[in-house]
Motif scaffolding. Sequence first.
Motif, PDB file in Angstrom:
ATOM      1  N   LYS A  68      50.575  70.873  14.005  1.00  0.00           N
ATOM      2  CA  LYS A  68      50.173  69.520  13.621  1.00  0.00           C
ATOM      3  C   LYS A  68      50.447  68.606  14.795  1.00  0.00           C
ATOM      4  O   LYS A  68      51.524  68.660  15.394  1.00  0.00           O
ATOM      5  N   ALA A  69      49.467  67.771  15.175  1.00  0.00           N
ATOM      6  CA  ALA A  69      49.650  66.931  16.357  1.00  0.00           C
ATOM      7  C   ALA A  69      48.831  65.657  16.230  1.00  0.00           C
ATOM      8  O   ALA A  69      47.767  65.636  15.593  1.00  0.00           O
ATOM      9  N   GLU A  70      49.351  64.612  16.838  1.00  0.00           N
ATOM     10  CA  GLU A  70      48.591  63.371  16.981  1.00  0.00           C
ATOM     11  C   GLU A  70      47.765  63.449  18.265  1.00  0.00           C
ATOM     12  O   GLU A  70      48.272  63.876  19.302  1.00  0.00           O
ATOM     13  N   ILE A  71      46.500  63.059  18.183  1.00  0.00           N
ATOM     14  CA  ILE A  71      45.624  63.066  19.347  1.00  0.00           C
ATOM     15  C   ILE A  71      45.734  61.700  20.022  1.00  0.00           C
ATOM     16  O   ILE A  71      45.441  60.671  19.406  1.00  0.00           O
ATOM     17  N   ARG A  72      46.169  61.700  21.274  1.00  0.00           N
ATOM     18  CA  ARG A  72      46.379  60.468  22.026  1.00  0.00           C
ATOM     19  C   ARG A  72      45.595  60.524  23.334  1.00  0.00           C
ATOM     20  O   ARG A  72      45.663  61.526  24.048  1.00  0.00           O
ATOM     21  N   PRO A  73      44.846  59.479  23.677  1.00  0.00           N
ATOM     22  CA  PRO A  73      44.074  59.483  24.927  1.00  0.00           C
ATOM     23  C   PRO A  73      44.968  59.327  26.147  1.00  0.00           C
ATOM     24  O   PRO A  73      46.038  58.718  26.079  1.00  0.00           O
ATOM     25  N   THR A 188      47.881  55.696  22.810  1.00  0.00           N
ATOM     26  CA  THR A 188      47.727  55.209  21.441  1.00  0.00           C
ATOM     27  C   THR A 188      47.186  56.319  20.543  1.00  0.00           C
ATOM     28  O   THR A 188      46.164  56.931  20.867  1.00  0.00           O
ATOM     29  N   PRO A 189      47.836  56.628  19.413  1.00  0.00           N
ATOM     30  CA  PRO A 189      47.304  57.678  18.539  1.00  0.00           C
ATOM     31  C   PRO A 189      45.984  57.249  17.915  1.00  0.00           C
ATOM     32  O   PRO A 189      45.866  56.133  17.395  1.00  0.00           O
ATOM     33  N   ILE A 190      44.995  58.122  17.985  1.00  0.00           N
ATOM     34  CA  ILE A 190      43.688  57.792  17.409  1.00  0.00           C
ATOM     35  C   ILE A 190      43.338  58.702  16.231  1.00  0.00           C
ATOM     36  O   ILE A 190      42.515  58.340  15.390  1.00  0.00           O
ATOM     37  N   ALA A 191      43.952  59.867  16.159  1.00  0.00           N
ATOM     38  CA  ALA A 191      43.676  60.783  15.055  1.00  0.00           C
ATOM     39  C   ALA A 191      44.809  61.802  14.954  1.00  0.00           C
ATOM     40  O   ALA A 191      45.637  61.931  15.867  1.00  0.00           O
ATOM     41  N   GLU A 192      44.832  62.507  13.836  1.00  0.00           N
ATOM     42  CA  GLU A 192      45.830  63.570  13.618  1.00  0.00           C
ATOM     43  C   GLU A 192      45.093  64.838  13.224  1.00  0.00           C
ATOM     44  O   GLU A 192      44.187  64.802  12.387  1.00  0.00           O
ATOM     45  N   ILE A 193      45.484  65.931  13.838  1.00  0.00           N
ATOM     46  CA  ILE A 193      44.842  67.222  13.553  1.00  0.00           C
ATOM     47  C   ILE A 193      45.889  68.190  13.020  1.00  0.00           C
ATOM     48  O   ILE A 193      47.024  68.228  13.508  1.00  0.00           O
TER      49      ILE A 193
END
Length: 349
Positions: A68-73, A188-193
């Motif tokens: 589980k991870a937060e997607i950050r640019p 900045t977190p934009i989504a979670e997968i």
Amino acid sequence: MKRLFIFLGIIAVLGLTAAKLLSNKEKTEQKVYVPDPDPKVGVKVAVAELRDLSQESGFLGSFDPNRKAEIRPQAGGEIVKLNVEVGQHVAAGQLIAKIDDEQLHYQVEALQVTLEGYQNDLKRYEALVKGDAVPAVNVERTELSIRSTQAQIKQLNKQIKNTSIIAPFGGIITAKMVEKGSVVSQGTPIAEITDISSLKLVVNIPEKSVNEFRTGKSISVHTDVYPHANFNGRVTMVAAQGDEAHNYPVEITVQNSSTNPLKAGMYGSIASAARVKGEALAVPRQAIMGSAKQPQLYVVENGKAALRDVAVGATTNEYYEITKGLKAGDQVVTSGQINLQNGTSVIAQ
């Protein structure tokens, strides 16, 4: 005669004064705090009784996702593409979002023009140096300018690549924090997968049973959602340190099934290898103190706490089997042991 009356009057006054002083002394003594020589400590107790532990010799846990991870640019700017929605399946490397990179492309284009000019200068200088028309230092300076410009172009291309935000692994989008048009900064977190292609069943195992589990051991897992299905699990982690209640987290990895799909957060259970036949004398786990080699507990006898050495057998999530040192009907202390010593007066709750 007059003197006699005066004498009797004085005697009466003295008597009344003495009585008043005595009464005041008694009232004062009643107000003075006198500590109880045998204070009673409030404790919670349970009754040692026979239980069919064979029906309870299993351990319950819950499933955690494999990853589980937060997607950050890695770059900031305006999001011009956002290709996912919550609940969508994505593959590893799939484009999640795109940040505006127009200005970066313009900078690369300008540097490429500069680079082309330096390369043309280099050709001219090399020809002039052969005829001794210009000093060789001009060639060296132009070569350095070319290398510097190429490095800047590589750096900008890296920044352009970072504007494409891709999935680090395959999974399901379980959260989306931004929308198309949002301006985000780096990190900045934009989504979670979440990856649930396999799941990890985390179970807290009592100290007495933890040696039943070894990394790599195959074990059967059951769920309430699919009561008739059997999932094959493998022990992937046994904690090196337990908690204050002497429980050790054990992690069992289970491959997800398309026939009986599991979700993170569901309950799962495993059977204990402990062999308990029929009924056994048992007490709540909270009653046991000391170590595995020398377990102890407090028994309430005639209003006092008596410390006893016991021997324990099989265990479950809730109970310890007592094989020695206790009999059915004994009251054991389950809470408040920290305030007790052998012989302390107690009030059972």
